[in-house]
Write a protein that holds these residues in place. Structure first.
Motif, PDB file in Angstrom:
ATOM      1  N   GLU A 374       7.449   7.087  -8.069  1.00  0.00           N
ATOM      2  CA  GLU A 374       7.577   6.831  -6.635  1.00  0.00           C
ATOM      3  C   GLU A 374       8.732   7.626  -6.031  1.00  0.00           C
ATOM      4  N   ARG A 403       4.225   5.692  -3.132  1.00  0.00           N
ATOM      5  CA  ARG A 403       3.851   5.348  -4.516  1.00  0.00           C
ATOM      6  C   ARG A 403       2.896   6.410  -5.057  1.00  0.00           C
ATOM      7  N   THR A 411       4.536   2.059   0.924  1.00  0.00           N
ATOM      8  CA  THR A 411       5.051   0.729   1.277  1.00  0.00           C
ATOM      9  C   THR A 411       6.240   0.892   2.220  1.00  0.00           C
ATOM     10  N   ARG A 413       9.298  -1.289   3.702  1.00  0.00           N
ATOM     11  CA  ARG A 413       9.981  -2.582   3.529  1.00  0.00           C
ATOM     12  C   ARG A 413      11.015  -2.774   4.634  1.00  0.00           C
ATOM     13  N   SER A 429       6.983  -6.578   3.055  1.00  0.00           N
ATOM     14  CA  SER A 429       6.419  -5.245   2.822  1.00  0.00           C
ATOM     15  C   SER A 429       5.160  -5.036   3.638  1.00  0.00           C
ATOM     16  N   MET A 430       4.999  -3.838   4.137  1.00  0.00           N
ATOM     17  CA  MET A 430       3.748  -3.447   4.781  1.00  0.00           C
ATOM     18  C   MET A 430       3.172  -2.370   3.872  1.00  0.00           C
ATOM     19  N   ASP A 431       1.956  -2.602   3.407  1.00  0.00           N
ATOM     20  CA  ASP A 431       1.408  -1.734   2.360  1.00  0.00           C
ATOM     21  C   ASP A 431       0.201  -0.947   2.807  1.00  0.00           C
ATOM     22  N   SER A 433      -2.687   1.128   0.741  1.00  0.00           N
ATOM     23  CA  SER A 433      -3.121   1.457  -0.606  1.00  0.00           C
ATOM     24  C   SER A 433      -4.360   2.344  -0.514  1.00  0.00           C
TER      25      SER A 433
END
Ligand SMILES: NC(=O)c1ccc[n+]([C@@H]2O[C@H](COP(=O)([O-])OP(=O)(O)OC[C@H]3O[C@@H](n4cnc5c(N)ncnc54)[C@H](OP(=O)(O)O)[C@@H]3O)[C@@H](O)[C@H]2O)c1
Length: 514
Positions: A374, A403, A411, A413, A429-431, A433
């Motif tokens: 990361e 990531r 992510t 934060r 956290s806002m993710d 993916s």
């Protein structure tokens, strides 16, 4: 190949992105794979070639030639490739795709110093041109121990295979490591440069083929949101991590004497640093991107005191994944007095207007807490003037984490109010993916890179200047470590040696726990 530029045209970085949405299909060609019996060929290269064929990205006139020290017939090679594909390919197995691909497979047995074997190789690719219409376009992939690169390149020259002809190209693909220090990288390049022009040399750093690594450029340059705060006014420091949970395994012969810094920092981590630190390129052409990365790498500064700004370690015995594991010095094939590091951390500066004063901390290691790569941008704290100390005592610094693997995504934060009557702020956290946001699966890095080689698209391949700049950064650190004696031991399954934690603690910071 350089794109023609209209006089007075304004460069438009988005133009290339749009072009890239069109299917990119390789033209008629032959890929010659040296080291076809090796780990990389079996686990990554042969499956990636099949996956490309399965996605319709290879031409019907495609040839694949394996070269190795085995007494195999063509069918034996096809059988080995079949097993590798069934075991490791990412796309479903389709008999019709396999049949078409395997019809273009050939095998040439021989030693690398054997002139006759290379003459036989030349006959084989020319037969493929006649049988499959591969057009005299050949890519030579050196999936071999690096000490053998000069022998192969010299043989390719001697046998006439390296010489491009009118309307036909010749390319060479070199796996990392590109040397083990600046001098050896220059020596290797001198050999390659004597045979292939720079635009025909593709140096593979497979990290650059990863979707998230390319997304770093999309994130920065296709959005308004991030770039205004991507600088020393907002960012406190940057952490770039590549952690492995496995030990040296079957790679003892390669790894010992090389170590974590040469194996990972010189290439993958410094390439990530360059992508984070560079300015916006004029376009997405290879020349424009490489020029910006080179400027960023040229601006890298080593701290004055290498003793306190670096850390290295060697894993000791311990527990990992519920199993007891041996230390590095007890691994098969590792001398019991080896001083090779399996963990390395370094602090670097980037002396540009954007980054002056912002430390970049890079770390990599084997047998760490978990497998993760990361890039984390850690932001400065606000004054928090209106909040009481207790309201924000659990709040960390804001961070943006790219990531890279295994769970590809981004992510963000930041602090948020805890529900309830009191004002208390805690990190959330806002993710994003990749797996959840897109239905398209990310191609394996090697798929992307092999396709780029066959198409002749070089932006994702570092050029020699980048390789040399990276060694210029690492060589003084390696020299310092030779004088510094033995690396510190760290427990397997932990997050590195004590000195690595002290490195950040001295700056009032700490490593992230990914
Ligand atoms: N494995 C990975 O995940 C990985 C990742 C990144 C980069 N790389 C790089 O990729 C390259 C290949 O790695 P690998 O892991 O596949 O290595 P490997 O498993 O050791 O395989 C090496 C290959 O080289 C051949 N070879 C060795 N000595 C030879 C000689 N004297 N003459 C002719 N052929 C010889 C072997 O053939 P024989 O069967 O005849 O011995 C084998 O096919 C290396 O440069 C490595 O640094 C590997």
């Amino acid at each position: 190949m350089k794109e023609p530029v209209m006089p007075g045209a304004v460069p438009n970085p988005l133009r290339d992105v749009l072009d890239r949405r069109l299917p990119r299909i390789a033209g008629p060609s032959v890929l010659v794979l040296f080291g076809v019996t090796g780990d990389l060929a079996r686990k990554k290269l042969l499956p990636a070639i099949y996956d490309l064929a399965n996605r319709g990205l290879l031409p019907p006139g495609f040839g694949l030639v394996g070269f190795a020290r085995r007494d195999w017939a063509h069918q034996d090679f096809a059988q080995v490739a079949h097993e590798a594909v069934r075991e490791h390919a990412r796309t479903p197995f389709r008999e019709d795709v396999w049949r078409q691909l395997s019809e273009g497979m050939r095998f040439v047995p021989g030693e690398l110093h054997d002139d006759d074997a290379f003459d036989k190789l030349a006959d084989t690719v020319r037969e493929l041109d006649a049988d499959r219409g591969t057009g005299g376009n050949y890519a030579f992939y050196l999936s071999l121990p690096p000490k053998l690169f000069p022998t192969v390149v010299t043989q390719l020259k001697r046998s006439g295979l390296a010489e491009s002809e009118e309307h036909a190209w010749r390319r060479v693909v070199i796996e990392k490591p590109f040397g083990h220090d600046l001098k050896s990288a220059q020596d290797l390049n001198a050999v390659v440069d004597d045979v292939f022009p720079p635009q025909s040399v593709f140096r593979i750093d497979h990290y650059l083929g990863k979707e998230t690594v390319q997304n770093l450029m999309a994130l920065r340059f296709a959005n308004t949101l991030f770039e205004p705060i991507w600088n020393r006014s907002y960012i406190d420091h940057v952490q770039i991590t590549m952690a492995e949970d496995i030990g040296v395994g079957g790679r003892a012969g390669y790894y010992d004497g090389i170590g974590a810094a040469r194996d990972v920092i010189q290439n993958h981590l410094l390439q990530l640093l360059a992508l984070v630190a560079m300015e916006e390129p004029l376009s997405f052409t290879a020349d424009a991107i490489r020029a910006e990365k080179e400027k960023a790498l040229s601006a890298v500064e080593l701290p004055e005191d290498l003793e306190t700004a670096t850390a290295r370690g060697q894993y000791a015995a311990g527990w990992q994944g519920g199993a007891s594991v041996v230390g590095y010095l007890e691994e098969e094939g590792i001398p019991s007095d080896s001083t090779t590091e399996t963990y390395a951390a370094i602090k670097l500066g980037v002396n540009t207007r954007r980054w002056a004063g912002v430390p970049f901390y890079l770390r990599t290691g084997k047998r760490l807490g978990r497998r993760v790569t990361e890039v984390a941008l850690v932001f400065q704290r606000t004054a928090n003037r209106v909040f009481s100390h207790t309201a924000t005592e659990e709040q960390g610094a804001n961070s943006l984490v790219i990531r890279v693997q295994p769970d590809e995504g981004v992510t963000l934060r930041f602090g948020s109010k805890v529900p309830g009557a009191a004002m208390e702020v805690r990190d959330v956290s806002m993710d994003f993916s990749y797996g959840e946001s897109f239905t398209e699966a990310s191609p394996e890095a090697y798929e992307r890179l092999i396709l780029d080689v066959l198409i002749g698209d070089p932006p994702l391949f570092p050029r020699q200047e980048e390789v040399e700049l990276s060694w210029r950064i690492l060589d003084p650190i390696e020299e310092h470590w030779v004088k510094a004696g033995r690396p510190e031991q760290y427990e397997s399954g932990a997050w590195g040696p004590k000195s690595a934690h002290e490195l950040l603690a001295r700056d009032g910071r700490q490593w992230r726990r990914p």
